[in-house]
Design an enzyme around this catalytic site. Structure first.
Site, PDB file in Angstrom:
ATOM      1  N   LYS A 175     -28.104  53.173   3.901  1.00 18.18           N
ATOM      2  CA  LYS A 175     -29.239  54.087   3.386  1.00 18.18           C
ATOM      3  C   LYS A 175     -28.716  55.628   3.540  1.00 18.18           C
ATOM      4  O   LYS A 175     -27.915  55.888   4.664  1.00 18.18           O
ATOM      5  CB  LYS A 175     -30.296  54.074   4.057  1.00 18.18           C
ATOM      6  CG  LYS A 175     -31.658  54.731   3.881  1.00 18.18           C
ATOM      7  CD  LYS A 175     -32.887  54.524   4.467  1.00 18.18           C
ATOM      8  CE  LYS A 175     -34.119  55.292   4.000  1.00 18.18           C
ATOM      9  NZ  LYS A 175     -35.351  55.005   4.498  1.00 18.18           N
ATOM     10  N   SER A 181     -39.635  53.826   1.527  1.00 15.80           N
ATOM     11  CA  SER A 181     -38.587  54.980   0.997  1.00 15.80           C
ATOM     12  C   SER A 181     -36.958  54.117   1.017  1.00 15.80           C
ATOM     13  O   SER A 181     -36.063  54.866   0.254  1.00 15.80           O
ATOM     14  CB  SER A 181     -38.324  56.126   1.952  1.00 15.80           C
ATOM     15  OG  SER A 181     -37.961  55.614   3.361  1.00 15.80           O
ATOM     16  N   SER A 218     -41.242  51.835   5.438  1.00 13.69           N
ATOM     17  CA  SER A 218     -40.116  51.969   4.573  1.00 13.69           C
ATOM     18  C   SER A 218     -39.206  50.997   4.546  1.00 13.69           C
ATOM     19  O   SER A 218     -38.211  51.018   3.780  1.00 13.69           O
ATOM     20  CB  SER A 218     -39.509  53.334   4.899  1.00 13.69           C
ATOM     21  OG  SER A 218     -40.238  54.492   4.375  1.00 13.69           O
TER      22      SER A 218
END
Lengths: 508, 95
Positions: free
Chosen positions: A94, A174, A198
């Site tokens: 990420k 997210s 998330s």
């Protein structure tokens, strides 16, 4: 041809099975048995990314040279018998994790061009165990969002589509890039982070497994901060076993993070396959919310039935402050974010927009660098922390947080081992959904089942449990006691065994 | 509680974010929507409840007060938009 037989066998295996379909556990076995090489595995993923990323937008940067170098080094270590726990396993990272000399922007324009001179503890732990980095994954800007649409790099498309539809859906957020990449076989597993849901919400939207460990289990050092008392890193993987393998490598005790908890990291994989007989599973009545689709309720009941069949005892519990978790979150998280994001001022890194004086430069830089959702949250945070409002908002929210945590403690004290809830109030929704775009609060409601867990610092796992009437994945969530991730892995595995695994039909 | 346009502009300045008239108008509506949503916290009885300061009860870690890092000036300024001989350059602050 005088090809040695070993090579021919290898060719056969390569054509027989697409290497990207292997789970981490399967790839580990084949690498160890020298049936495949880390370079072959990495090449398979690099070609898959090449072919798919234009459509899905899961990666914001691909690092093929680095990946090939790391894979070669892995093959050398395997040959020497010095393989680490994740030797040769290609992972996506990420964009929130600091990776030395590689694009690290939290998918924000304000970190334009930022390449840190350091490596986050979590990613360093992965590389120390032999993992291979494929690139950086798309996400909501600064991890603020539930649909991956707030990214400066554009929305990620969910590899899942409704039956007979070509309408693009969000992968959740997210960690939308992480979830989409894992579901579309563009990495063997991915790192993610979870501040309000998330990891778990995108996992549920893509039919993948995601675990947010206990606060303090994974080091936050080198991870771009959003809300420091809530942020926790964790993996998104294809199945429960892979999630356990990844978490074992990601977690550590880190002197560089004062909130890192001083407890040894257990071998989570050992929990996978263990019996849950006699375990007490709590069903919180407050998670039955108004307007929740019938299908979610049915899925929940199905989950209860599976756990009962496996020998668990089901008990009704009450977590009375549940409905206040989301409003409390929308004070605490923006307050911490407004403080953490004060560092982006156009001086030390990232974007700078010139102004007539230094304050003008700050204001223009931040106006140009932050997206709408990030600005909105900085504004809320600045307001609730401003003189005269601190007690009414922030202090009140932190007191409510104590009550939310106490609800869970009372349930656990009464003998409950884990809590079963739906992961999300719906399946994946459409990209650019007008209803959600026009009302930020409606978007925030996506985290209604996950956010309590962050507020209390507990571990939570989302595991795929079925498909809805549109053929889209739905997940269940298990919530555990602090540092009892093993309980979550063994219970989630029971659900996984009963529900089966789910993969999208390839359209990209 | 709700915010008016002047408050939105004041908060934007505190947060060092330049906003146009139009943006301030839009933000006012959004912020009031969120503030309306969080208003319900007021109904919770928190008398005698301590505010949470740490999710995990633990003593603050201590470390030896020694230098463990440094001599990395080039690394520190490597990402600066404008720098000169290991200094960050900013517009003139003092006349």
């Amino acid at each position: 041809m005088d090809e040695p037989p070993a090579l021919r066998d290898r060719e056969k295996i390569r054509t027989m099975t697409d290497l990207t379909r292997l789970t981490i556990a399967e790839a580990r076995e084949k690498l160890g048995a020298k049936e495949i090489t880390a370079v072959e595995l990495t090449e398979a993923y690099l070609s898959a990314i090449d072919a798919a990323n234009g459509a899905l937008n899961a990666y914001v940067t691909v690092t093929p040279e680095k990946a090939r170098d790391m894979a070669k080094a892995s093959d050398a270590r395997i040959a020497e018998g010095k393989a680490g726990a994740l030797e040769g396993i290609p992972l996506g990272i990420k964009d929130l994790f600091g990776t030395r000399d590689v694009h690290t922007q939290a998918c924000s324009h304000i970190l334009d061009g930022f390449k840190p001179k350091y490596e986050s503890t979590v990613t360093q732990n992965l590389w120390n165990d032999g993992a291979v980095m494929l690139g950086k994954l798309n996400m909501d800007e600064f991890a603020m969002g539930s649909s991956n649409e707030t990214s400066y790099y554009g929305a990620v498309k969910n590899p899942w589509r409704a039956n007979g539809s070509n309408f693009d859906l969000v992968p959740g957020g997210s960690s939308g890039g992480s979830a989409a990449a894992v579901a579309a076989f563009l990495c063997a597993g991915a790192t993610a982070t979870d501040t309000g849901g998330s990891i778990r919400q995108p996992a549920a939207f893509t039919g993948t497994v995601g675990i947010k460990p206990t606060y303090g289990r994974c080091s936050r050092w080198g991870v771009v901060a959003f809300a420091s008392s809530l942020d926790q890193a964790g993996p998104i993987a294809r199945d429960v076993r892979d999630a356990a393998i990844l978490l074992k490598s990601m977690a550590s005790v880190d002197a560089k993070d004062t909130t890192s908890v001083d407890l040894p990291v257990p071998d989570y994989e050992k929990a996978v396959g263990q019996s849950i007989k006699g375990m007490k599973i709590g069903i919180p009545r407050e998670y039955r919310v108004d307007g929740m689709p019938e299908e979610i309720e049915a899925l929940w009941q199905q989950g209860i039935a599976w756990l009962k069949e496996a020998g668990a005892e089901i008990v009704d519990i009450s977590l009375p402050h549940t409905k206040y978790a989301l409003p409390a979150y929308y004070i605490v998280a923006p307050a911490e974010a407004s403080s953490n994001l004060a560092r982006y001022d156009g001086v030390r890194y990232g974007l700078r927009v010139d102004g007539k004086d230094i304050v003008d430069m700050y204001e223009k830089t931040r106006a140009a660098g932050f997206g709408k959702e990030v600005k909105r949250r900085i504004m809320i945070g600045t307001y609730v922390l401003s003189a005269g409002y601190y007690d009414a908002y922030y202090l009140q929210a932190q007191k409510v947080r104590t009550l939310i945590k106490r609800d869970f403690e009372l349930a656990f004290d009464a003998g409950v081992d884990a809590i079963l809830t739906p992961a999300t109030p719906s399946s994946a929704f459409g990209i650019a959904d007008e209803d959600l775009a026009s009302d930020p609060v409606k978007m925030y409601l996506n985290d209604i089942f996950t956010v309590t867990v962050n507020m209390a610092g507990l571990p939570g796992i989302a595991v795929p449990a079925g498909l809805d009437h549109k053929g889209l994945p739905l997940g269940l969530q298990l919530i555990g006691k602090p540092f009892e991730e093993e309980t979550l892995f063994k219970t989630a595995h029971v659900i996984e065994k009963a529900a089966g695994r789910f993969s999208p039909q390839k359209w990209w | 509680m709700s915010v008016d346009l002047a408050t939105v502009k004041r908060v934007a300045h505190l947060a060092r974010i330049a906003v146009s008239e139009e943006e301030a108008q839009r933000m006012m509506g959004e912020l009031n929507g969120i503030l309306g949503f969080v208003e319900q916290l007021g109904e919770v009885d928190v008398s005698g409840v301590e505010p949470m300061t740490s999710v995990m009860p633990m003593a603050m870690k201590e470390r030896d007060d020694v230098v463990t890092d440094g001599s990395k000036a080039d690394d520190v300024v490597a990402n600066a938009p404008v720098s000169d001989r290991n200094f960050f350059l900013v517009p003139k602050v003092v006349e």
